[in-house]
Scaffold this active site. Structure first.
Site, PDB file in Angstrom:
ATOM      1  N   SER A  94      -8.435 -37.662  -7.301  1.00  0.00           N
ATOM      2  CA  SER A  94      -9.090 -38.955  -7.059  1.00  0.00           C
ATOM      3  C   SER A  94      -9.961 -38.932  -5.818  1.00  0.00           C
ATOM      4  O   SER A  94      -9.494 -38.580  -4.736  1.00  0.00           O
ATOM      5  CB  SER A  94      -8.051 -40.054  -6.834  1.00  0.00           C
ATOM      6  OG  SER A  94      -7.150 -40.120  -7.877  1.00  0.00           O
ATOM      7  N   HIS A 119     -12.638 -40.969 -11.681  1.00  0.00           N
ATOM      8  CA  HIS A 119     -12.413 -39.712 -12.396  1.00  0.00           C
ATOM      9  C   HIS A 119     -13.455 -39.605 -13.487  1.00  0.00           C
ATOM     10  O   HIS A 119     -13.537 -40.480 -14.345  1.00  0.00           O
ATOM     11  CB  HIS A 119     -11.035 -39.710 -13.053  1.00  0.00           C
ATOM     12  CG  HIS A 119      -9.912 -39.815 -12.085  1.00  0.00           C
ATOM     13  ND1 HIS A 119      -9.169 -38.735 -11.696  1.00  0.00           N
ATOM     14  CD2 HIS A 119      -9.428 -40.869 -11.422  1.00  0.00           C
ATOM     15  CE1 HIS A 119      -8.264 -39.134 -10.828  1.00  0.00           C
ATOM     16  NE2 HIS A 119      -8.392 -40.422 -10.638  1.00  0.00           N
ATOM     17  N   HIS A 165      -3.782 -38.424 -16.636  1.00  0.00           N
ATOM     18  CA  HIS A 165      -2.543 -38.799 -15.954  1.00  0.00           C
ATOM     19  C   HIS A 165      -1.498 -39.253 -16.976  1.00  0.00           C
ATOM     20  O   HIS A 165      -1.840 -39.892 -17.975  1.00  0.00           O
ATOM     21  CB  HIS A 165      -2.813 -39.947 -14.978  1.00  0.00           C
ATOM     22  CG  HIS A 165      -3.689 -39.570 -13.832  1.00  0.00           C
ATOM     23  ND1 HIS A 165      -5.047 -39.783 -13.842  1.00  0.00           N
ATOM     24  CD2 HIS A 165      -3.400 -39.000 -12.634  1.00  0.00           C
ATOM     25  CE1 HIS A 165      -5.558 -39.345 -12.692  1.00  0.00           C
ATOM     26  NE2 HIS A 165      -4.591 -38.863 -11.945  1.00  0.00           N
ATOM     27  N   TYR A 212       0.453 -41.584 -16.394  1.00  0.00           N
ATOM     28  CA  TYR A 212       0.524 -43.053 -16.335  1.00  0.00           C
ATOM     29  C   TYR A 212      -0.502 -43.731 -17.235  1.00  0.00           C
ATOM     30  O   TYR A 212      -0.407 -44.926 -17.511  1.00  0.00           O
ATOM     31  CB  TYR A 212       0.407 -43.558 -14.893  1.00  0.00           C
ATOM     32  CG  TYR A 212      -0.902 -43.300 -14.180  1.00  0.00           C
ATOM     33  CD1 TYR A 212      -2.086 -43.938 -14.551  1.00  0.00           C
ATOM     34  CD2 TYR A 212      -0.955 -42.410 -13.113  1.00  0.00           C
ATOM     35  CE1 TYR A 212      -3.278 -43.698 -13.884  1.00  0.00           C
ATOM     36  CE2 TYR A 212      -2.139 -42.173 -12.433  1.00  0.00           C
ATOM     37  CZ  TYR A 212      -3.293 -42.812 -12.834  1.00  0.00           C
ATOM     38  OH  TYR A 212      -4.472 -42.578 -12.181  1.00  0.00           O
ATOM     39  N   GLU A 213      -1.490 -42.980 -17.727  1.00  0.00           N
ATOM     40  CA  GLU A 213      -2.439 -43.543 -18.697  1.00  0.00           C
ATOM     41  C   GLU A 213      -1.856 -43.503 -20.105  1.00  0.00           C
ATOM     42  O   GLU A 213      -2.504 -43.958 -21.048  1.00  0.00           O
ATOM     43  CB  GLU A 213      -3.745 -42.743 -18.693  1.00  0.00           C
ATOM     44  CG  GLU A 213      -4.519 -42.828 -17.387  1.00  0.00           C
ATOM     45  CD  GLU A 213      -5.653 -41.816 -17.352  1.00  0.00           C
ATOM     46  OE1 GLU A 213      -6.785 -42.204 -17.689  1.00  0.00           O
ATOM     47  OE2 GLU A 213      -5.408 -40.645 -17.015  1.00  0.00           O
ATOM     48  N   ALA A 221      -4.831 -36.884  -4.456  1.00  0.00           N
ATOM     49  CA  ALA A 221      -4.673 -37.915  -3.432  1.00  0.00           C
ATOM     50  C   ALA A 221      -3.190 -38.260  -3.399  1.00  0.00           C
ATOM     51  O   ALA A 221      -2.538 -38.307  -4.444  1.00  0.00           O
ATOM     52  CB  ALA A 221      -5.490 -39.141  -3.795  1.00  0.00           C
ATOM     53  N   MET A 279       0.918 -39.078  -8.200  1.00  0.00           N
ATOM     54  CA  MET A 279       1.160 -39.282  -9.638  1.00  0.00           C
ATOM     55  C   MET A 279       0.516 -38.197 -10.495  1.00  0.00           C
ATOM     56  O   MET A 279       0.144 -38.455 -11.645  1.00  0.00           O
ATOM     57  CB  MET A 279       0.603 -40.650 -10.060  1.00  0.00           C
ATOM     58  CG  MET A 279       1.100 -41.813  -9.235  1.00  0.00           C
ATOM     59  SD  MET A 279       0.259 -43.337  -9.704  1.00  0.00           S
ATOM     60  CE  MET A 279       0.745 -44.431  -8.361  1.00  0.00           C
ATOM     61  N   SER A 280       0.372 -37.005  -9.965  1.00  0.00           N
ATOM     62  CA  SER A 280      -0.333 -35.970 -10.738  1.00  0.00           C
ATOM     63  C   SER A 280       0.180 -34.587 -10.369  1.00  0.00           C
ATOM     64  O   SER A 280       1.275 -34.436  -9.831  1.00  0.00           O
ATOM     65  CB  SER A 280      -1.843 -36.060 -10.448  1.00  0.00           C
ATOM     66  OG  SER A 280      -2.112 -35.666  -9.117  1.00  0.00           O
ATOM     67  N   ASN A 307      -3.223 -42.825   2.183  1.00  0.00           N
ATOM     68  CA  ASN A 307      -2.586 -44.064   2.645  1.00  0.00           C
ATOM     69  C   ASN A 307      -1.165 -43.744   3.104  1.00  0.00           C
ATOM     70  O   ASN A 307      -0.592 -42.736   2.689  1.00  0.00           O
ATOM     71  CB  ASN A 307      -2.512 -45.077   1.483  1.00  0.00           C
ATOM     72  CG  ASN A 307      -1.804 -44.496   0.260  1.00  0.00           C
ATOM     73  OD1 ASN A 307      -2.408 -43.753  -0.520  1.00  0.00           O
ATOM     74  ND2 ASN A 307      -0.545 -44.798   0.122  1.00  0.00           N
ATOM     75  N   HIS A 365      -5.845 -49.376  -4.765  1.00  0.00           N
ATOM     76  CA  HIS A 365      -6.452 -48.187  -5.377  1.00  0.00           C
ATOM     77  C   HIS A 365      -7.862 -47.927  -4.838  1.00  0.00           C
ATOM     78  O   HIS A 365      -8.248 -46.774  -4.610  1.00  0.00           O
ATOM     79  CB  HIS A 365      -6.481 -48.328  -6.900  1.00  0.00           C
ATOM     80  CG  HIS A 365      -6.990 -47.104  -7.615  1.00  0.00           C
ATOM     81  ND1 HIS A 365      -6.359 -45.870  -7.533  1.00  0.00           N
ATOM     82  CD2 HIS A 365      -8.068 -46.902  -8.403  1.00  0.00           C
ATOM     83  CE1 HIS A 365      -7.037 -44.979  -8.240  1.00  0.00           C
ATOM     84  NE2 HIS A 365      -8.081 -45.581  -8.777  1.00  0.00           N
TER      85      HIS A 365
HETATM   86  N1  HPA Z   1       1.906 -43.336  -4.151  1.00  0.00           N
HETATM   87  C1  HPA Z   1       1.703 -42.680  -5.316  1.00  0.00           C
HETATM   88  N2  HPA Z   1       0.542 -42.087  -5.616  1.00  0.00           N
HETATM   89  C2  HPA Z   1      -0.441 -42.146  -4.711  1.00  0.00           C
HETATM   90  C3  HPA Z   1      -0.300 -42.808  -3.475  1.00  0.00           C
HETATM   91  C4  HPA Z   1       0.951 -43.441  -3.185  1.00  0.00           C
HETATM   92  O1  HPA Z   1       1.175 -44.045  -2.132  1.00  0.00           O
HETATM   93  N3  HPA Z   1      -1.477 -42.676  -2.812  1.00  0.00           N
HETATM   94  C5  HPA Z   1      -2.299 -41.948  -3.613  1.00  0.00           C
HETATM   95  N4  HPA Z   1      -1.680 -41.620  -4.763  1.00  0.00           N
END
Ligand code: HPA
Length: 272
Positions: free
Chosen positions: A30, A61, A83, A85-86, A113, A210-211, A234, A246
């Site tokens: 990302s 993406h 992903h 999650y998709e 990320a 998440m990847s 973050n 996001h």
């Molecule tokens: N949590 C999960 N996935 C992420 C985060 C997070 O804080 N930041 C970027 N991808």
């Protein structure tokens, strides 16, 4: 879950479009897609033009393979990813890595990320992964064994020490701080609760995202050496005081990606 991809067709389609065999495969996370701008003589192949691959579509993406040369080396980049999650099954998430491995690349470099769980890795940090925790509850390796893959791959060294050393010495040479850490992979798409982050910290995570893990598992089951770099976009939930967003993850990813681009350019001449 059994595989849904006809790998030989996907491979033929992609090979027919590439001017040379790529030596290394990069997966761009990302906000990190700008690495593509480092390449010359690029050839772009959108995922949906490869038989069996669906289009990929999360903001930030693009969903394509990009072939090109950097420092004289032919590379294949994956910009955008599938992903879990998709709703994509793990074997779709891992399919580009499997296709690249079958094309004969000699290593996989994954970027992502991630949220900073440990206070030693603040937003803006680059972190070389030393290990991971697969908390996705899924793996692309379940189901029938694909040709060339191990049924029970060893994961005692998920990330290649030689590649790691190349990244660490390149970072030192160009004066970029490169942390080391353990990545917890979760399903998402919601960010975590503060209690979940406290749990992740206790079980040894420095970062959360998440990847990455589906692709790493597929590569390791083929014996392909892997390196992975997280950009901390973050503080994880409850570590900092701000709510997670996001758009901000993408923005910080883009800013940190400038350092990552320099690092990649410095490491490419040393890749196997
Ligand atoms: N949590 C999960 N996935 C992420 C985060 C997070 O804080 N930041 C970027 N991808």
């Amino acid at each position: 879950m059994d595989t849904v991809i006809a790998y030989d067709r996907a491979l033929d389609a992609l090979r027919g479009r590439l001017p040379a065999d790529p030596e290394a495969f990069f997966i761009l996370g990302s906000g990190l897609g700008s690495l593509v701008e480092e390449l010359s003589s690029t050839v772009r192949v959108p995922f949906e033009e490869v038989p069996g691959l669906p289009s990929a579509g999360v903001a930030g993406h693009r969903g394509e393979f990009v072939f090109g040369t950097l420092e004289g080396r032919p590379l294949l980049l994956q910009s955008g990813r599938y992903h879990l999650y998709e709703g994509h099954p793990p074997d779709i998430a891992a399919a580009p890595a499997r296709i690249a491995a079958a094309l004969g690349v000699r290593c996989l470099i994954v970027t992502n990320a991630a949220g900073g769980v440990r206070r030693t890795v603040p937003p803006g940090s680059l972190v070389l992964l030393e290990d991971h925790l697969n908390l996705m509850g899924r793996t692309p390796l379940a189901g029938s064994v694909l040709a060339g893959e191990e049924r029970f791959p060893d994961m005692s060294r998920p990330y290649d020490p030689g590649l790691a050393q190349s990244f660490l010495s390149a970072a030192q040479r160009i004066g970029i701080a490169l942390h080391r850490g353990t990545y917890a992979a979760v399903l998402g798409p919601n960010y975590e609760t503060p209690a979940e982050i406290r749990m992740l910290e206790r079980i040894g995570a420095d970062l959360v995202g998440m990847s990455t893990v589906p692709e790493v598992l597929a590569a390791r089951s083929r014996g392909l050496p892997v390196a992975a770099i997280s950009t901390v976009t973050n503080w994880a939930a409850g570590v900092g005081s701000d709510p997670l967003d996001h758009a901000e993850v993408l923005e910080v990813g883009r800013r940190v990606s400038l350092g990552l681009r320099r690092l990649v350019r410095a490491v490419v001449p040393e890749l196997p």
